[in-house]
Every structure is written in C-alpha cells, then in structure tokens.
Design a protein around this motif. Structure first.
Motif, PDB file in Angstrom:
ATOM      1  N   HIS A  90       0.830  -1.202   0.000  1.00  0.00           N
ATOM      2  CA  HIS A  90       0.000   0.000   0.000  1.00  0.00           C
ATOM      3  C   HIS A  90       0.865   1.253   0.000  1.00  0.00           C
ATOM      4  O   HIS A  90       0.612   2.202  -0.755  1.00  0.00           O
ATOM      5  CB  HIS A  90      -0.938   0.007   1.207  1.00  0.00           C
ATOM      6  CG  HIS A  90      -1.703   1.284   1.332  1.00  0.00           C
ATOM      7  ND1 HIS A  90      -1.409   2.223   2.279  1.00  0.00           N
ATOM      8  CD2 HIS A  90      -2.737   1.786   0.615  1.00  0.00           C
ATOM      9  CE1 HIS A  90      -2.227   3.258   2.142  1.00  0.00           C
ATOM     10  NE2 HIS A  90      -3.041   3.004   1.145  1.00  0.00           N
ATOM     11  N   ASP A  94       0.944   3.918  -2.931  1.00  0.00           N
ATOM     12  CA  ASP A  94       0.563   5.283  -2.570  1.00  0.00           C
ATOM     13  C   ASP A  94       1.650   6.281  -2.963  1.00  0.00           C
ATOM     14  O   ASP A  94       1.345   7.419  -3.318  1.00  0.00           O
ATOM     15  CB  ASP A  94       0.270   5.379  -1.076  1.00  0.00           C
ATOM     16  CG  ASP A  94      -0.624   6.546  -0.733  1.00  0.00           C
ATOM     17  OD1 ASP A  94      -1.642   6.728  -1.450  1.00  0.00           O
ATOM     18  OD2 ASP A  94      -0.317   7.268   0.233  1.00  0.00           O
ATOM     19  N   GLY A  99      -3.407   7.908  -3.137  1.00  0.00           N
ATOM     20  CA  GLY A  99      -4.842   7.709  -2.983  1.00  0.00           C
ATOM     21  C   GLY A  99      -5.429   6.554  -3.751  1.00  0.00           C
ATOM     22  O   GLY A  99      -6.639   6.310  -3.666  1.00  0.00           O
ATOM     23  N   SER A 102      -6.623   4.091  -1.070  1.00  0.00           N
ATOM     24  CA  SER A 102      -7.025   4.650   0.225  1.00  0.00           C
ATOM     25  C   SER A 102      -8.438   4.295   0.635  1.00  0.00           C
ATOM     26  O   SER A 102      -8.686   3.914   1.774  1.00  0.00           O
ATOM     27  CB  SER A 102      -6.856   6.169   0.213  1.00  0.00           C
ATOM     28  OG  SER A 102      -5.491   6.481   0.126  1.00  0.00           O
ATOM     29  N   SER A 103      -9.387   4.397  -0.277  1.00  0.00           N
ATOM     30  CA  SER A 103     -10.774   4.119   0.099  1.00  0.00           C
ATOM     31  C   SER A 103     -10.980   2.650   0.470  1.00  0.00           C
ATOM     32  O   SER A 103     -11.869   2.322   1.244  1.00  0.00           O
ATOM     33  CB  SER A 103     -11.717   4.506  -1.037  1.00  0.00           C
ATOM     34  OG  SER A 103     -11.449   3.720  -2.184  1.00  0.00           O
ATOM     35  N   HIS A 104     -10.137   1.769  -0.060  1.00  0.00           N
ATOM     36  CA  HIS A 104     -10.282   0.341   0.198  1.00  0.00           C
ATOM     37  C   HIS A 104      -9.539  -0.118   1.442  1.00  0.00           C
ATOM     38  O   HIS A 104      -9.899  -1.123   2.054  1.00  0.00           O
ATOM     39  CB  HIS A 104      -9.783  -0.474  -0.993  1.00  0.00           C
ATOM     40  CG  HIS A 104     -10.503  -0.164  -2.261  1.00  0.00           C
ATOM     41  ND1 HIS A 104     -11.798  -0.561  -2.485  1.00  0.00           N
ATOM     42  CD2 HIS A 104     -10.124   0.527  -3.366  1.00  0.00           C
ATOM     43  CE1 HIS A 104     -12.183  -0.134  -3.687  1.00  0.00           C
ATOM     44  NE2 HIS A 104     -11.175   0.529  -4.233  1.00  0.00           N
ATOM     45  N   ASN A 106      -8.423   2.092   4.119  1.00  0.00           N
ATOM     46  CA  ASN A 106      -8.489   2.986   5.282  1.00  0.00           C
ATOM     47  C   ASN A 106      -8.990   2.289   6.543  1.00  0.00           C
ATOM     48  O   ASN A 106      -8.451   2.503   7.628  1.00  0.00           O
ATOM     49  CB  ASN A 106      -9.355   4.214   4.987  1.00  0.00           C
ATOM     50  CG  ASN A 106      -8.590   5.276   4.250  1.00  0.00           C
ATOM     51  OD1 ASN A 106      -7.366   5.254   4.200  1.00  0.00           O
ATOM     52  ND2 ASN A 106      -9.312   6.221   3.670  1.00  0.00           N
TER      53      ASN A 106
END
Length: 127
Positions: A90, A94, A99, A102-104, A106
C-alpha cells in the motif's frame, strides 16, 4: 502468543498438511504445552466449527473433507508477515499514485493503528 494467533497457526499447520498432525508436532510448532495444544484444538473445533477429527490409526489431527471445499476460518485473518506485506505494498502504491487504494484500505489501517496503540502505547513509529 495469544489464543487467536495460536488458533491461526494451528489452522495453517492443519490446512497445509497432507497427513494427520500429531499432538507433539502441534506442541512443537505452536511452542506450547500439552494442555495448551489440547485447548487450542478444542477451541478450533468447538468454537469455530472446524471439521477437525482425530485419526487414531495415524495418531494425529486432520480436517475432515467437506463437500463444499476446504475449511476456512471465519473472518479475514492475516499473519504478521502478511499484514506487513500488505501495508508495504500500500505504501509503495501510494507513493506511485497517491490515494489509489485509500478508500479500500483505510478501515484496515485505522484498525491496525488502534491495535498497535493498544499493545505498544507511546511507540514513536505509530501515528
């Protein structure tokens, strides 16, 4: 080693073995006493519903074949090495494209930070 790690390690040992695993092997691999090995087997079988049987002829524990495939522990479990690899991947992704995951991821990173803070309070690398 806490009980969840011990159960995970026992599951990995049983799932990767082609032959029944003796209690002595479980004790050696989990680095625990006979009573702890027996308790871990019992918790895996009784509390998590593992189709674990003891084969008297071959003197060991083995997963009973299921009609719908291989038994898996409930939930999402990662070993410390797998968690480290995931977070490293990750961080690398990143740095290449901020990003992208990130949504997956966080929720996972938040949970890991909470666990690390609880078990290693005040450590400088947690933040």
């Amino acid at each position: 080693m806490n009980i969840f790690n011990r159960i995970y390690e026992l599951h990995q040992l049983l799932a990767s073995s082609r032959y029944p695993v003796s209690r002595a092997t479980i004790q050696r691999e989990l680095e625990c006493s006979e009573s702890t090995a027996r308790r871990t087997v019992r918790q895996l079988r009784d509390n998590l519903g593992a189709p674990l049987i003891y084969d008297r002829q071959r003197n060991g524990y083995i997963y009973q074949p299921e009609e719908n495939g291989v038994f898996e522990l409930p939930g999402l479990w990662f070993s410390p090495q797998e968690t480290h690899a995931l977070l490293t991947a990750h961080q690398l992704l990143d740095s290449l494209q901020p990003g992208i995951l990130s949504s997956h991821i966080n929720a996972l990173t938040t949970r890991l930070k909470t666990l690390l803070t609880q078990h290693h309070p005040g450590h400088a690398d947690i933040g």
